[in-house]
Design an enzyme around this catalytic site. Structure first.
Site, PDB file in Angstrom:
ATOM      1  N   HIS A  13      -3.806  -4.807  -1.222  1.00  0.00           N
ATOM      2  CA  HIS A  13      -2.603  -4.208  -1.001  1.00  0.00           C
ATOM      3  C   HIS A  13      -2.086  -3.651   0.414  1.00  0.00           C
ATOM      4  O   HIS A  13      -2.638  -2.725   0.828  1.00  0.00           O
ATOM      5  CB  HIS A  13      -2.379  -2.813  -2.105  1.00  0.00           C
ATOM      6  CG  HIS A  13      -0.930  -2.139  -2.112  1.00  0.00           C
ATOM      7  ND1 HIS A  13      -0.436  -1.648  -3.475  1.00  0.00           N
ATOM      8  CD2 HIS A  13      -0.272  -1.822  -1.024  1.00  0.00           C
ATOM      9  CE1 HIS A  13       0.722  -1.223  -3.182  1.00  0.00           C
ATOM     10  NE2 HIS A  13       0.976  -1.268  -1.968  1.00  0.00           N
ATOM     11  N   HIS A  15       1.465  -4.033   3.336  1.00  0.00           N
ATOM     12  CA  HIS A  15       2.713  -4.507   3.713  1.00  0.00           C
ATOM     13  C   HIS A  15       2.869  -4.942   5.122  1.00  0.00           C
ATOM     14  O   HIS A  15       2.585  -4.141   6.194  1.00  0.00           O
ATOM     15  CB  HIS A  15       3.670  -3.182   3.583  1.00  0.00           C
ATOM     16  CG  HIS A  15       3.833  -2.824   2.189  1.00  0.00           C
ATOM     17  ND1 HIS A  15       4.739  -2.868   1.166  1.00  0.00           N
ATOM     18  CD2 HIS A  15       2.867  -1.742   1.546  1.00  0.00           C
ATOM     19  CE1 HIS A  15       4.350  -2.066   0.004  1.00  0.00           C
ATOM     20  NE2 HIS A  15       3.167  -1.510   0.304  1.00  0.00           N
ATOM     21  N   LEU A  16       2.921  -6.302   5.146  1.00  0.00           N
ATOM     22  CA  LEU A  16       3.041  -6.643   6.613  1.00  0.00           C
ATOM     23  C   LEU A  16       4.517  -6.734   7.336  1.00  0.00           C
ATOM     24  O   LEU A  16       4.532  -6.987   8.325  1.00  0.00           O
ATOM     25  CB  LEU A  16       2.345  -8.047   6.589  1.00  0.00           C
ATOM     26  CG  LEU A  16       1.107  -8.255   6.323  1.00  0.00           C
ATOM     27  CD1 LEU A  16       0.562  -9.667   6.182  1.00  0.00           C
ATOM     28  CD2 LEU A  16       0.197  -7.387   7.120  1.00  0.00           C
ATOM     29  N   ASN A  41       7.959  -6.296  -1.144  1.00  0.00           N
ATOM     30  CA  ASN A  41       9.180  -5.573  -0.890  1.00  0.00           C
ATOM     31  C   ASN A  41       9.898  -5.684   0.356  1.00  0.00           C
ATOM     32  O   ASN A  41       9.990  -4.880   1.020  1.00  0.00           O
ATOM     33  CB  ASN A  41       8.892  -4.237  -1.431  1.00  0.00           C
ATOM     34  CG  ASN A  41       7.938  -3.490  -0.660  1.00  0.00           C
ATOM     35  OD1 ASN A  41       7.195  -4.104   0.192  1.00  0.00           O
ATOM     36  ND2 ASN A  41       8.004  -2.282  -0.314  1.00  0.00           N
ATOM     37  N   LYS A 106       4.398  -8.337  -8.754  1.00  0.00           N
ATOM     38  CA  LYS A 106       4.467  -6.919  -8.410  1.00  0.00           C
ATOM     39  C   LYS A 106       5.506  -6.180  -9.222  1.00  0.00           C
ATOM     40  O   LYS A 106       6.636  -6.774  -9.206  1.00  0.00           O
ATOM     41  CB  LYS A 106       4.601  -6.780  -7.085  1.00  0.00           C
ATOM     42  CG  LYS A 106       4.883  -5.126  -6.535  1.00  0.00           C
ATOM     43  CD  LYS A 106       3.471  -4.466  -6.653  1.00  0.00           C
ATOM     44  CE  LYS A 106       3.565  -2.773  -6.541  1.00  0.00           C
ATOM     45  NZ  LYS A 106       3.207  -2.579  -5.044  1.00  0.00           N
ATOM     46  N   HIS A 143       3.526  -0.385  -9.356  1.00  0.00           N
ATOM     47  CA  HIS A 143       3.651   0.852  -8.703  1.00  0.00           C
ATOM     48  C   HIS A 143       4.175   1.709  -9.853  1.00  0.00           C
ATOM     49  O   HIS A 143       4.919   1.800 -10.427  1.00  0.00           O
ATOM     50  CB  HIS A 143       4.824   0.823  -7.680  1.00  0.00           C
ATOM     51  CG  HIS A 143       5.114   2.192  -7.026  1.00  0.00           C
ATOM     52  ND1 HIS A 143       4.949   2.242  -5.743  1.00  0.00           N
ATOM     53  CD2 HIS A 143       5.619   3.506  -7.520  1.00  0.00           C
ATOM     54  CE1 HIS A 143       5.328   3.745  -5.362  1.00  0.00           C
ATOM     55  NE2 HIS A 143       5.556   4.292  -6.480  1.00  0.00           N
ATOM     56  N   HIS A 181      -2.323   1.975  -5.706  1.00  0.00           N
ATOM     57  CA  HIS A 181      -2.582   3.191  -5.022  1.00  0.00           C
ATOM     58  C   HIS A 181      -2.575   4.481  -6.058  1.00  0.00           C
ATOM     59  O   HIS A 181      -1.466   5.229  -5.792  1.00  0.00           O
ATOM     60  CB  HIS A 181      -1.367   3.387  -4.010  1.00  0.00           C
ATOM     61  CG  HIS A 181       0.044   2.993  -4.236  1.00  0.00           C
ATOM     62  ND1 HIS A 181       0.479   3.267  -5.558  1.00  0.00           N
ATOM     63  CD2 HIS A 181       0.802   2.238  -3.791  1.00  0.00           C
ATOM     64  CE1 HIS A 181       1.851   2.654  -5.835  1.00  0.00           C
ATOM     65  NE2 HIS A 181       2.087   2.093  -4.374  1.00  0.00           N
ATOM     66  N   LEU A 226       4.529   7.215  -0.953  1.00  0.00           N
ATOM     67  CA  LEU A 226       4.758   7.429  -2.278  1.00  0.00           C
ATOM     68  C   LEU A 226       3.651   6.452  -2.939  1.00  0.00           C
ATOM     69  O   LEU A 226       3.199   5.225  -2.412  1.00  0.00           O
ATOM     70  CB  LEU A 226       5.858   6.933  -2.751  1.00  0.00           C
ATOM     71  CG  LEU A 226       7.135   7.725  -2.359  1.00  0.00           C
ATOM     72  CD1 LEU A 226       8.614   7.176  -2.809  1.00  0.00           C
ATOM     73  CD2 LEU A 226       7.149   8.957  -3.225  1.00  0.00           C
ATOM     74  N   ASP A 254      -2.631   0.027   1.063  1.00  0.00           N
ATOM     75  CA  ASP A 254      -1.006   0.366   1.125  1.00  0.00           C
ATOM     76  C   ASP A 254      -0.602   0.674   2.358  1.00  0.00           C
ATOM     77  O   ASP A 254       0.289   1.403   2.977  1.00  0.00           O
ATOM     78  CB  ASP A 254      -0.815   1.292   0.327  1.00  0.00           C
ATOM     79  CG  ASP A 254       0.600   1.792   0.004  1.00  0.00           C
ATOM     80  OD1 ASP A 254       1.339   0.823   0.040  1.00  0.00           O
ATOM     81  OD2 ASP A 254       1.193   2.938  -0.395  1.00  0.00           O
ATOM     82  N   HIS A 258       6.576   1.764   9.112  1.00  0.00           N
ATOM     83  CA  HIS A 258       8.126   2.055   9.198  1.00  0.00           C
ATOM     84  C   HIS A 258       7.970   2.646  10.622  1.00  0.00           C
ATOM     85  O   HIS A 258       7.246   3.471  11.282  1.00  0.00           O
ATOM     86  CB  HIS A 258       8.277   3.295   8.437  1.00  0.00           C
ATOM     87  CG  HIS A 258       8.278   3.050   6.809  1.00  0.00           C
ATOM     88  ND1 HIS A 258       9.350   2.395   6.231  1.00  0.00           N
ATOM     89  CD2 HIS A 258       7.215   2.997   5.992  1.00  0.00           C
ATOM     90  CE1 HIS A 258       9.240   2.504   5.081  1.00  0.00           C
ATOM     91  NE2 HIS A 258       7.855   2.593   4.805  1.00  0.00           N
ATOM     92  N   ALA A 270       8.888   6.599   3.137  1.00  0.00           N
ATOM     93  CA  ALA A 270       7.671   6.656   2.768  1.00  0.00           C
ATOM     94  C   ALA A 270       6.795   5.467   3.039  1.00  0.00           C
ATOM     95  O   ALA A 270       7.090   4.410   2.910  1.00  0.00           O
ATOM     96  CB  ALA A 270       7.789   6.764   1.259  1.00  0.00           C
TER      97      ALA A 270
HETATM   98  C1  NCD Z   1       5.461   1.472   0.582  1.00  0.00           C
HETATM   99  C2  NCD Z   1       6.457   0.675   1.716  1.00  0.00           C
HETATM  100  O1  NCD Z   1       6.642   1.464   2.686  1.00  0.00           O
HETATM  101  O2  NCD Z   1       6.724  -0.273   1.590  1.00  0.00           O
HETATM  102  N1  NCD Z   1       5.633   2.845   0.853  1.00  0.00           N
HETATM  103  C3  NCD Z   1       4.832   3.830   0.303  1.00  0.00           C
HETATM  104  O3  NCD Z   1       5.221   5.128   0.521  1.00  0.00           O
HETATM  105  N2  NCD Z   1       3.553   3.411  -0.630  1.00  0.00           N
HETATM  106  C4  NCD Z   1       5.646   0.896  -0.759  1.00  0.00           C
HETATM  107  C5  NCD Z   1       4.943   1.348  -1.782  1.00  0.00           C
HETATM  108  O4  NCD Z   1       3.764   0.476  -1.822  1.00  0.00           O
HETATM  109  O5  NCD Z   1       5.234   2.037  -2.888  1.00  0.00           O
HETATM  110 ZN    ZN Z   2       2.522  -0.329  -1.217  1.00  0.00          ZN
HETATM  111 ZN    ZN Z   3       3.808   1.266  -4.135  1.00  0.00          ZN
END
Ligand code: NCD
Ligand code: ZN
Ligand code: ZN
Length: 351
Positions: A13, A15-16, A41, A106, A143, A181, A226, A254, A258, A270
């Site tokens: 899991h 996010h790139l 996402n 997802k 999620h 997560h 989150l 996860d 940001h 988040a």
């Molecule tokens: C994730 C994101 O920033 O894409 N943020 C997070 O707080 N975990 C999205 C997610 O995995 O819910």
């Molecule tokens: Zn995530």
């Molecule tokens: Zn999530």
């Protein structure tokens, strides 16, 4: 000096992001992980197999341009995920399956988290899609939080288990599901009570921290993700199950970048960015409860088994040697990215 050699881990899991972000996130992820499950996402989200293929190409271009070893480049293997919407069809699932590069689908309840505006509004109305996923053996990644305004943010995960996830499992008992997560003892115990079709990922932040770290002595926006950090008893239960040797629980960082100014903000985003130090962070968590011997299965074996993939053949060595996490990385055009525990000392390093 204490060392710990592990089978090379995968991150189930991550996010790139996209575009210029990939120049930062891809080399960071590729330092430790072979396979990574790339969350869809984006803005706009990855909804079709064609979009997933194009996104994977952009990730591979960033990889080719990265300043990392050829060994790490050739080992890195991004696995793609489709973002389930109210309009996803059973045919979309069949196309995804035949592509060979879509690993999962997802589910974001609409409005639950970062970039989830296109998520599903009527989850239990997506039965035809779940049926197709069950038939094609494509896992559903969730999620797991409800989004109703009247539900307290600390209760949203538990309510999702009771009201949504239990119904999906009852209706589609052979659908493979990853509870992404997880943050509560409720989710850990729910997962334990299910059969082998249900597993869960756990992040380093939910093993190492609780809501006091986020809130006591001032709001710490870099601990805000989150589902939100919960009370210490939940953190302890997550540590217990992660270090229990039960194959239902495996690594998913996860890591969610940001830019610093969007987190240190009156309406902060988040997500915790952990990609580079995730493995030393997990090592610190496992070491803290005397369970380093359980780290390899959690990080490198159980996830691959759940996804029906071979375990990696290379290894990575951790060394118990202090390192200081950088204050920030350069990110996007002149921006910065603040990692989890920026400026702090970690007991473990990657050799
Ligand atoms: C994730 C994101 O920033 O894409 N943020 C997070 O707080 N975990 C999205 C997610 O995995 O819910
Ligand atoms: Zn995530
Ligand atoms: Zn999530």
């Amino acid at each position: 000096m204490q060392t710990l050699t592990l089978i090379q881990p995968d991150d189930w899991h991550i996010h790139l992001r996209d575009g210029q972000a990939l120049a930062t996130t891809v080399p960071h992820a590729a330092t430790s992980f072979n396979r990574v499950i790339c969350m869809p996402n984006l803005v706009p989200p990855i909804k079709t197999t064609a979009q997933a293929i194009a996104y994977r190409e952009r990730i591979l271009t960033a990889l080719a341009n990265a300043d990392i070893s050829d060994t790490r480049k050739s080992a890195f293997d991004p696995r793609m995920v489709l973002y389930l919407t109210d309009h996803t069809t059973a045919d979309d699932i069949a196309t995804a399956k035949s592509s060979g590069i879509v690993q999962a689908v997802k589910l974001y309840p609409a409005g639950a988290t970062t970039n989830s505006a296109d998520g599903v509004t009527d989850i239990l109305g997506r039965g035809a899609v779940f049926e197709s996923m069950q038939k094609h053996g494509i896992p559903l990644l969730v999620h797991g939080e409800v989004t109703h305004n009247d539900v307290d943010i600390f209760d949203r995960e538990k309510r999702f288990l009771d009201e949504i996830l239990s119904v999906i499992i009852k209706n589609f008992p052979n659908l493979n599901i990853v509870m992404e997560h997880i943050t509560t003892s409720d989710a850990a115990d729910f997962c334990l009570a299910q059969d082998e079709h249900i597993a869960a990922t756990i992040t380093p932040q939910h093993l190492l921290f609780n809501r006091n770290h986020l809130l006591v002595g001032g709001v710490k926006p870099h601990f805000y993700c989150l589902p939100i950090l919960k009370r210490e008893s939940h953190q302890k239960r997550l540590l217990e199950v992660a270090t229990s040797g039960n194959p239902k629980f495996f690594l998913g960082t996860d890591s969610a970048p940001h830019a610093t100014h969007t987190k240190e903000n009156a309406c902060g985003c988040a997500g915790c960015y952990s990609a580079v130090h995730a493995l030393p962070l997990y090592a610190a968590a496992f070491d803290g409860v005397g369970a380093l011997d359980k780290l390899e299965n959690f990080a490198s074996v159980f996830g691959a088994k759940f996804y029906g993939l071979p375990v990696n053949t290379s290894t990575i060595t951790l060394i118990k040697q202090e390192q200081t996490i950088p204050q920030s990385y350069s990110y996007l055009d002149g921006k910065t990215l603040t990692p989890l525990l920026a400026g702090q000392t970690l007991a473990w390093s990657i050799q």
